[in-house]
Design a protein around this motif. Structure first.
Motif, PDB file in Angstrom:
ATOM      1  N   THR A 185      68.789 -11.467  20.477  1.00  0.00           N
ATOM      2  CA  THR A 185      67.421 -11.983  19.899  1.00  0.00           C
ATOM      3  C   THR A 185      67.638 -12.478  18.257  1.00  0.00           C
ATOM      4  O   THR A 185      67.064 -13.262  18.044  1.00  0.00           O
ATOM      5  CB  THR A 185      66.360 -10.974  20.131  1.00  0.00           C
ATOM      6  OG1 THR A 185      66.148 -10.761  21.297  1.00  0.00           O
ATOM      7  CG2 THR A 185      65.070 -11.366  19.641  1.00  0.00           C
ATOM      8  N   ASP A 205      64.693 -16.797  25.467  1.00  0.00           N
ATOM      9  CA  ASP A 205      65.112 -15.210  25.279  1.00  0.00           C
ATOM     10  C   ASP A 205      64.725 -14.640  26.557  1.00  0.00           C
ATOM     11  O   ASP A 205      63.576 -14.246  26.969  1.00  0.00           O
ATOM     12  CB  ASP A 205      64.459 -14.719  24.020  1.00  0.00           C
ATOM     13  CG  ASP A 205      65.066 -13.456  23.530  1.00  0.00           C
ATOM     14  OD1 ASP A 205      66.065 -12.839  24.323  1.00  0.00           O
ATOM     15  OD2 ASP A 205      64.810 -12.926  22.467  1.00  0.00           O
ATOM     16  N   GLU A 206      65.858 -14.285  27.272  1.00  0.00           N
ATOM     17  CA  GLU A 206      65.411 -13.534  28.532  1.00  0.00           C
ATOM     18  C   GLU A 206      64.433 -14.086  29.555  1.00  0.00           C
ATOM     19  O   GLU A 206      63.380 -13.413  29.591  1.00  0.00           O
ATOM     20  CB  GLU A 206      65.358 -12.109  28.211  1.00  0.00           C
ATOM     21  CG  GLU A 206      66.047 -11.591  27.107  1.00  0.00           C
ATOM     22  CD  GLU A 206      66.865 -10.471  27.611  1.00  0.00           C
ATOM     23  OE1 GLU A 206      66.854  -9.858  28.712  1.00  0.00           O
ATOM     24  OE2 GLU A 206      67.713  -9.927  26.527  1.00  0.00           O
ATOM     25  N   GLN A 234      61.063 -12.914  23.992  1.00  0.00           N
ATOM     26  CA  GLN A 234      61.260 -11.839  24.685  1.00  0.00           C
ATOM     27  C   GLN A 234      59.915 -11.489  25.222  1.00  0.00           C
ATOM     28  O   GLN A 234      59.710 -11.052  26.395  1.00  0.00           O
ATOM     29  CB  GLN A 234      62.241 -10.855  24.124  1.00  0.00           C
ATOM     30  CG  GLN A 234      63.038 -10.272  25.359  1.00  0.00           C
ATOM     31  CD  GLN A 234      64.118  -9.281  24.510  1.00  0.00           C
ATOM     32  OE1 GLN A 234      64.453  -9.572  23.309  1.00  0.00           O
ATOM     33  NE2 GLN A 234      64.785  -8.594  25.201  1.00  0.00           N
TER      34      GLN A 234
HETATM   35 MG   LIG Z   1      66.892  -9.378  22.621  1.00  0.00          MG
END
Ligand SMILES: [Mg+2]
Ligand SMILES: Nc1ncnc2c1ncn2[C@@H]1O[C@H](COP(=O)(O)OP(=O)(O)OP(=O)(O)O)[C@@H](O)[C@H]1O
Lengths: 155, 267, 259
Positions: free
Chosen positions: B43, B164-165, B87
Motif C-alpha cells: 500500500t 489495492d487488494e 484497500q
Molecule cells: Mg495494504
C-alpha cells in the motif's frame, strides 16, 4: 435536488436573520440614529465647568430632547469650556436669553444640558452664543461646601 | 520505455526501513502485479507512486515526470490520469453510491447531468451494482463498497489504475467478474494496471508481470509462468503458502521464546 | 532530569504543531479564491455550521439577556439607577457576552462537529481518496468549512446580542416595571455604533476565524483512530475556549483600553 433547495432557503433565512440582528443593534441599540440627526443649527455656550459632559450628550428643553453636544473645547483665554450645541432645525424659536445648565440624570446617570427658554422676542440663530450658563455640579465640591457650611454653622 | 520507472527507492517509517532500494518498471498496457507478505509496504508503494508520500531517497517517474518534483498543480493534473482503488474503498460517506461514482466527473468535467447519469449507470452496471445506486456507503457490505470504489476509480477513464487488494472480501462469483473486469478494462482501453493482491490464483490469471516484494526489496520478478517454475525457496514458500521458510509470518523483533523467558525473568 | 526532558519534548511538540497549524492556515487561505468561485459548497456548510446553531444561540441569548436584566436591576435599583438597565444589558451583551458566549457555544456545537467530521474523513481515507481523485481536500472540504465558520459566527453573535437585549427588555419592562422609554433612550445615547457595536462585531469575526481554524486543524491533524479523533474533538473545545478568553482580554485591552 429538492434537499439542496431547502438548504439554500434556510441558509438564506439564517443570513437574513443575522443581518436583521445587526441592523437592530445599529438602529435600535446604538446611537446611529442620533448621528444622522436632521441638520440643525449650532450655538455655543461657555461653561465654567462641564463635569462629565461628553460629545453627543443630549440637549433637552423641558425634558424633551432637542439636540446634542457636538464638541467640547477649552478656551485658553478664559480657562473655561466652550461647548458647541447642535440643535434640531425644528426648534428654531429659542429666545436669545435662553439659559443652559448641566444636569445629571439620576444620582449616577449621564450628564446632559438642560435649556430654559427666556423671554426675548428675538431667536437664537446659527453661530450665536448662549450667555446664561450654569456649570455642572461637581459632587466633591458640593459635599465640600456642605461640610464647610456645617463646620461654619457649628462655630 | 516503461510508464512508471522506480529507481533505488528508499522509504522509512520512523527508524524502520520499509523500502531499501527498490527498482521497478511498469509497462504501458500491461497488468503488473505486486505481491508480498502483509506489512511489506505494498500500500505504501502505491501511495508513493500517487505522490501522497515522499521517498527518502530514489525517484519515481511516471511518463517521464518525476512525481515528487512536480508542483502542486502539475501533480493534480497527473492524478487526474490515475485511478486508485483503496484497500478500504475510501468512499465518501455522506453521499450516495451514485454521487460517489459521479464525484470525479462532477469535479473535473462540465458534462451535463444527463450524461453524467448515463456514465455512472454504465460504470455501476459493470460492477453489478446499478440497482444499489441510491444506497449510502454505510449500507454496503465491504465487498460491495470495494466494487463501488472500483467503479469510481475508472469513472474518468484514466491512463492507469492502481488496485489495492481488489479481490479481498469478494465471493467467488464477484471475484470472477472482477478478474474479468480488470482484464477487460485493461485490454479495451489500453490501460496500465497495477494490482496489489494476495490472491495467487486470480493474480496469476490476469497479470502480465509479477513483482514479489519482501523485507524492503524486490525478491523476484517475472511472468506468472517463470515464477511458478522458480527454484527460489522464497518464491516457493510464498506461492505454496507454507508457514515455514525464509519468509517469517511474524512481525520482526525478538523471538517468541526470548519474549516468554524475558517476562519470566521480569517476575 | 526526567522532568526537564519531558518539558523539552512538550516544547518541541508544541512548536511543531504551531508550525503545522500555520502552514495549514496558509493552505486554507490559498484555497479561498477558488472556493469563492464555487460558493454552493460554502452554502452547504453554512447550513451545518450556522443554521444548525441558531436554535442554541437564540435560547441561550434569550436567557443570558433575561438573567442580565434581573441581576442588573437588583444592582442598579439600590442606586436608584434602574433606568440605566438598558445601557447595562446592551453594553454587556454587545461588547462582551455576545461575542464571547456565542463563540464558546459555537466551539462546542459546531467546532467539535467539524473536528470529528474531518478526523473521521481522514481515518476512513476519504481525504486521501480525494487527493488521488485529483481533488484537493483542502479546497474541496476544508476551505468551504472555514469560510462558513468565519461568516457564521459574527451573524450568530449578532443574533445572540439582539435576542439578549430583547430578553433584558422583557424582564426589565415586563416583569420589573422599568420605564420603557428610559430603557431604550439611555441605551441609545450610551451605546456607540463604532466603539461598541463594531468592536463587538470585530471580536466575533476574530473568534470565528480562530475557532474554525482550530477545529479544522485538530481534525486534519488528528491521529486517524477513533481514540485520536475523540481526543482531537476534546482539544478543539478546550483550545478554543482558551483562545477565545485570552484573545478577548487582548482585544478588549486594545479596543476599550484608552477611554
Ligand atoms: Mg495494504
Ligand atoms: N501511517 C503509518 N505510520 C507508521 N507506520 C505505518 C503507517 N502505515 C503503514 N505503516 C507501516 O508500514 C508497513 C507497510 O504498510 P502497508 O500498509 O504498506 O503494508 P501492506 O503491504 O499494504 O500490507 P497489507 O497486505 O496487510 O495491506 C507496515 O508494517 C506498517 O507497520
Amino acid at each position: 435536488m429538492r434537499q439542496k433547495k431547502s438548504t439554500e432557503v434556510t441558509v438564506g433565512l439564517f443570513v437574513i436573520l443575522g443581518l436583521l440582528a445587526l441592523f437592530f443593534l445599529a438602529m435600535k441599540v446604538s446611537n446611529l440614529t442620533s448621528f444622522n440627526d436632521e441638520p440643525g443649527y449650532r450655538v455655543t455656550a461657555e461653561f465654567e465647568n462641564v463635569g462629565g459632559l461628553k460629545a453627543r450628550s443630549p440637549v433637552t428643553l423641558a425634558g424633551v430632547r432637542i439636540g446634542r453636544v457636538e464638541s467640547i473645547t477649552l478656551d485658553s483665554d478664559t480657562y473655561s469650556a466652550n461647548v458647541v450645541l447642535n440643535l434640531y432645525a425644528s426648534f428654531s424659536t429659542l429666545p436669545t436669553d435662553t439659559a443652559a445648565s448641566i444636569y445629571t440624570a439620576g444620582l449616577l446617570g449621564e450628564q446632559y444640558i438642560g435649556l430654559e427658554a427666556g423671554a426675548e422676542e428675538e431667536f437664537l440663530k446659527d453661530g450665536d452664543v448662549i450667555e446664561l450658563t450654569q456649570p455642572a455640579l461637581v459632587l466633591e465640591q458640593v459635599i465640600g461646601q456642605f461640610l464647610f457650611s456645617k463646620a461654619g454653622g457649628d462655630e | 520505455m516503461p510508464l512508471i520507472e522506480i529507481r533505488d527507492l528508499h522509504f522509512y517509517r520512523g527508524d524502520r526501513a520499509i523500502f531499501k532500494g527498490v527498482d521497478l518498471d511498469i509497462y504501458r498496457g500491461k497488468v503488473t502485479a505486486i505481491m508480498g507478505p502483509s506489512g511489506t509496504g505494498k500500500t505504501t508503494l502505491l501511495k508513493l507512486i500517487g505522490g501522497q508520500l515522499l521517498p527518502d531517497q530514489g525517484s519515481i517517474k511516471i511518463d517521464g515526470q518525476d512525481v515528487h518534483q512536480l508542483k502542486h498543480a502539475q501533480l493534480y493534473e497527473l492524478r487526474k490520469r490515475m485511478g486508485m482503488l483503496f484497500q478500504s474503498g475510501a468512499l465518501l460517506t455522506d453521499i450516495s453510491v451514485f454521487d460517489n461514482v459521479a464525484f470525479p466527473l462532477r469535479e473535473h468535467t462540465d458534462l451535463p447531468e444527463s450524461m453524467i447519469r448515463d456514465l455512472v449507470l454504465m460504470k455501476l452496471q459493470a460492477v453489478g451494482l446499478r440497482n444499489a445506486k441510491d444506497l449510502m456507503p454505510a449500507e454496503l457490505s465491504g465487498g460491495m463498497a470495494r466494487r463501488v470504489a472500483l467503479a469510481r476509480a475508472v469513472s474518468l477513464d484514466p491512463m492507469m489504475i492502481m488496485y489495492d487488494e481488489p479481490f479481498t472480501g469478494q465471493d467467488p462469483i464477484s471475484m470472477g467478474t472482477l478478474v474479468n473486469l480488470i482484464k477487460r478494462i485493461n485490454q479495451s482501453m489500453g490501460l496500465t494496471s497495477i494490482v496489489v493482491s494476495h490472491d495467487l490464483e486470480e493474480t496469476m490469471a490476469i497479470a502480465d508481470d509479477i513483482y514479489l516484494l519482501s523485507d524492503g526489496r524486490v525478491i523476484e520478478r517475472g511472468t506468472p509462468e517463470t515464477l511458478q517454475n522458480s527454484s527460489s525457496e522464497w518464491v516457493k514458500q510464498f506461492m505454496e503458502g507454507l508457514p515455514d521458510g525464509p519468509v517469517s509470518f511474524h512481525y520482526p523483533g525478538v523471538g517468541f521464546e526470548d519474549d516468554l523467558l524475558r517476562s519470566k525473568a521480569a517476575k | 532530569m526526567d522532568g526537564i526532558q519531558r518539558l523539552g519534548r512538550w516544547a518541541i511538540g508544541t512548536s511543531e504543531r504551531l508550525g503545522r497549524g500555520y502552514l495549514f492556515l496558509m493552505a486554507i487561505l490559498a484555497g479561498v479564491p477558488s472556493t469563492l468561485m464555487r460558493f454552493s459548497l460554502v452554502i452547504q456548510q453554512l447550513y451545518s455550521v450556522g443554521v444548525l446553531s441558531v436554535f442554541l444561540i437564540l435560547i441561550s441569548g434569550l436567557f443570558v439577556g433575561m438573567v442580565l436584566g434581573l441581576q442588573g436591576y437588583y444592582t442598579l435599583v439600590d442606586f436608584g439607577a434602574e433606568e440605566s438597565l438598558g445601557v447595562m444589558v446592551a453594553l454587556s451583551l454587545v461588547r462582551e457576552l455576545g461575542p464571547v458566549v456565542s463563540a464558546l457555544l459555537f466551539a462546542g456545537r459546531a467546532g467539535s462537529a467539524l473536528t470529528a467530521e474531518i478526523g473521521l474523513m481522514k481515518s476512513t481515507e476519504q481525504l486521501s481518496g480525494m487527493e488521488m481523485m485529483a481533488v484537493d481536500p483542502i479546497r474541496r472540504i476544508i476551505t468551504p468549512r472555514f469560510l462558513a465558520g468565519f461568516i457564521s459566527l459574527p451573524l450568530l453573535a449578532a443574533i445572540f446580542s439582539a435576542v439578549g437585549i430583547i430578553g433584558g427588555y422583557i424582564v426589565g419592562y415586563g416583569l420589573l416595571g422599568v420605564d420603557d422609554g428610559a430603557f431604550w433612550t439611555q441605551m441609545q445615547t450610551k451605546t456607540d455604533l463604532y466603539a461598541d457595536i463594531m468592536n463587538g462585531v470585530i471580536k466575533s469575526v476574530v473568534f470565528g476565524f480562530v475557532v474554525t481554524w482550530i477545529a479544522l486543524f485538530e481534525g486534519h491533524d488528528a491521529i486517524p483512530t477513533s481514540e485520536g479523533v475523540g481526543r482531537a474533538t476534546t482539544r478543539t473545545v478546550v483550545h478554543s475556549a482558551f483562545a477565545i478568553l485570552s484573545l478577548d482580554f487582548v482585544l478588549t485591552a486594545l479596543m476599550f483600553g484608552e477611554v
